[in-house]
Design a protein around this motif. Structure first.
Motif, short mmCIF file in Angstrom:
data_model
loop_
_atom_site.label_atom_id
_atom_site.label_comp_id
_atom_site.label_asym_id
_atom_site.label_seq_id
_atom_site.Cartn_x
_atom_site.Cartn_y
_atom_site.Cartn_z
N LYS A 153 78.52 38.80 58.42
CA LYS A 153 79.95 39.04 58.19
C LYS A 153 80.36 38.53 56.80
O LYS A 153 81.02 39.24 56.04
CB LYS A 153 80.76 38.36 59.29
CG LYS A 153 82.22 38.65 59.26
CD LYS A 153 82.94 38.13 60.48
CE LYS A 153 82.73 36.66 60.66
NZ LYS A 153 83.54 36.08 61.73
N GLU A 154 79.96 37.31 56.47
CA GLU A 154 80.28 36.75 55.15
C GLU A 154 79.68 37.59 54.04
O GLU A 154 80.31 37.83 53.02
CB GLU A 154 79.73 35.32 55.04
CG GLU A 154 80.49 34.29 55.84
CD GLU A 154 79.78 32.93 55.81
OE1 GLU A 154 78.82 32.75 55.02
OE2 GLU A 154 80.18 32.06 56.60
N TYR A 209 78.19 51.90 59.73
CA TYR A 209 77.38 51.11 60.66
C TYR A 209 78.17 50.49 61.80
O TYR A 209 77.63 50.24 62.87
CB TYR A 209 76.64 50.00 59.89
CG TYR A 209 75.54 50.54 59.04
CD1 TYR A 209 74.37 51.02 59.61
CD2 TYR A 209 75.66 50.62 57.66
CE1 TYR A 209 73.35 51.54 58.84
CE2 TYR A 209 74.66 51.13 56.88
CZ TYR A 209 73.50 51.60 57.47
OH TYR A 209 72.50 52.12 56.70
N TYR A 210 79.43 50.20 61.57
CA TYR A 210 80.18 49.52 62.62
C TYR A 210 81.05 50.49 63.42
O TYR A 210 81.05 50.47 64.64
CB TYR A 210 81.04 48.40 62.02
CG TYR A 210 81.80 47.65 63.07
CD1 TYR A 210 81.13 46.82 63.97
CD2 TYR A 210 83.17 47.79 63.21
CE1 TYR A 210 81.82 46.15 64.96
CE2 TYR A 210 83.85 47.12 64.19
CZ TYR A 210 83.17 46.31 65.08
OH TYR A 210 83.85 45.66 66.06
N PHE A 231 84.61 42.69 64.84
CA PHE A 231 83.21 42.42 64.58
C PHE A 231 82.75 41.23 65.41
O PHE A 231 81.68 41.25 65.98
CB PHE A 231 83.07 42.13 63.08
CG PHE A 231 81.67 42.17 62.56
CD1 PHE A 231 81.00 43.37 62.49
CD2 PHE A 231 81.04 41.01 62.13
CE1 PHE A 231 79.72 43.42 62.00
CE2 PHE A 231 79.77 41.05 61.63
CZ PHE A 231 79.09 42.27 61.56
N ASP A 232 83.58 40.19 65.52
CA ASP A 232 83.25 39.01 66.31
C ASP A 232 83.06 39.33 67.78
O ASP A 232 82.18 38.80 68.42
CB ASP A 232 84.36 37.96 66.20
CG ASP A 232 84.35 37.22 64.89
OD1 ASP A 232 83.34 37.31 64.17
OD2 ASP A 232 85.37 36.57 64.58
N GLU A 233 83.90 40.17 68.33
CA GLU A 233 83.94 40.40 69.76
C GLU A 233 82.70 41.11 70.29
O GLU A 233 82.40 41.01 71.47
CB GLU A 233 85.19 41.20 70.11
CG GLU A 233 86.45 40.42 69.87
CD GLU A 233 87.70 41.29 69.90
OE1 GLU A 233 87.59 42.52 70.08
OE2 GLU A 233 88.79 40.73 69.73
N CYS A 234 81.99 41.83 69.45
CA CYS A 234 80.91 42.67 69.97
C CYS A 234 79.53 42.03 69.88
O CYS A 234 78.56 42.63 70.33
CB CYS A 234 80.90 44.00 69.24
SG CYS A 234 80.30 43.87 67.56
N MET A 235 79.39 40.85 69.35
CA MET A 235 78.06 40.36 69.01
C MET A 235 77.41 39.39 70.00
O MET A 235 76.21 39.26 70.01
CB MET A 235 78.11 39.71 67.63
CG MET A 235 78.43 40.66 66.50
SD MET A 235 77.24 41.95 66.28
CE MET A 235 76.06 41.09 65.28
N VAL A 236 78.16 38.69 70.82
CA VAL A 236 77.55 37.67 71.67
C VAL A 236 77.77 38.03 73.14
O VAL A 236 78.86 38.37 73.55
CB VAL A 236 78.16 36.27 71.38
CG1 VAL A 236 77.59 35.23 72.31
CG2 VAL A 236 77.90 35.90 69.93
N SER A 237 76.69 37.94 73.92
CA SER A 237 76.75 38.26 75.34
C SER A 237 76.61 36.98 76.16
O SER A 237 75.76 36.15 75.87
CB SER A 237 75.61 39.23 75.67
OG SER A 237 75.41 39.27 77.05
N PRO A 238 77.42 36.81 77.23
CA PRO A 238 77.33 35.59 78.04
C PRO A 238 76.01 35.46 78.79
O PRO A 238 75.61 34.37 79.17
CB PRO A 238 78.50 35.71 79.02
CG PRO A 238 79.13 37.02 78.79
CD PRO A 238 78.49 37.67 77.63
#
Length: 190
Positions: free
Chosen positions: A125-126, A143-144, A100-107
């Motif tokens: 997430k929490e 959803y994921y 879940f962490d890996e897919c959410m932020v783009s550089p």
């Protein structure tokens, strides 16, 4: 009880026939314990794996069985099945969290938007982890992981109506819980 003492003695000698008798005698009991702990939070295959791992643990640790603490095999198998079930649930939650962490932020995203997205992601997430395990499973699967309602129902051993109901309840709960944390509908695209 007498039969279990004999089985324990044979297990300590690594007698496979004794293990097969234990499996035959206690599979329903171990399956019941695993299903009681895991419920429908994980697919049938995962529950079956925990049952098999329980008997594997017995085989691997037969030499150290304490006959005073466990005069019969039932309490040992029950305790092992409960512990392995809890570990499986915990491990599955860790895997989902990492993915879940890996897919959410783009550089390429501006820093303030990245920060906002990360805050929303952490809150989401929490909050998902605050749902009941069956709702978490349905919610994350749909959803994921992109599974459809029929696939979730088949994997979980529940009806499609139950999956739809859990998804609807999960959405309502998530909305309320996220609003309590200060996350409103204007962040829906995150």
């Amino acid at each position: 009880m007498r039969d279990d003492k004999s089985l324990m003695a044979h297990l300590k000698k690594k007698d496979e026939r004794a293990l097969n008798r234990v499996i035959e005698k206690y599979t329903s009991f171990v399956s019941y314990v695993v299903t009681t702990v895991i419920g429908q939070a994980l697919p049938r295959e995962d529950r079956e794996e925990v049952v098999a791992d329980t008997f594997l643990a017995l085989w691997n640790h037969a030499h150290s069985l304490n006959e005073t603490a466990f005069p019969t095999l039932k309490p040992y198998l029950g305790q092992t099945a409960r512990n392995l079930s809890r570990n499986k649930l915990r491990d599955c939650n860790k895997v989902v969290t990492l993915e879940f962490d890996e897919c959410m932020v783009s550089p390429e995203m501006p820093m303030d938007e990245q920060f906002l997205r990360e805050e929303v992601r952490n809150a989401l997430k929490e909050t998902i982890m605050e749902l009941s395990p069956p709702e978490q499973h349905c919610f994350l699967s749909y959803y994921y992981f992109g599974k459809n309602i029929r696939e979730i129902a088949e994997a979980s051993g529940i009806s499609q109506a139950t999956v739809k109901s859990r998804l609807a309840r999960g959405r309502k709960k998530l909305k309320v819980l996220l609003e309590r944390k200060g996350i409103r509908d204007d962040y829906e695209d995150f």
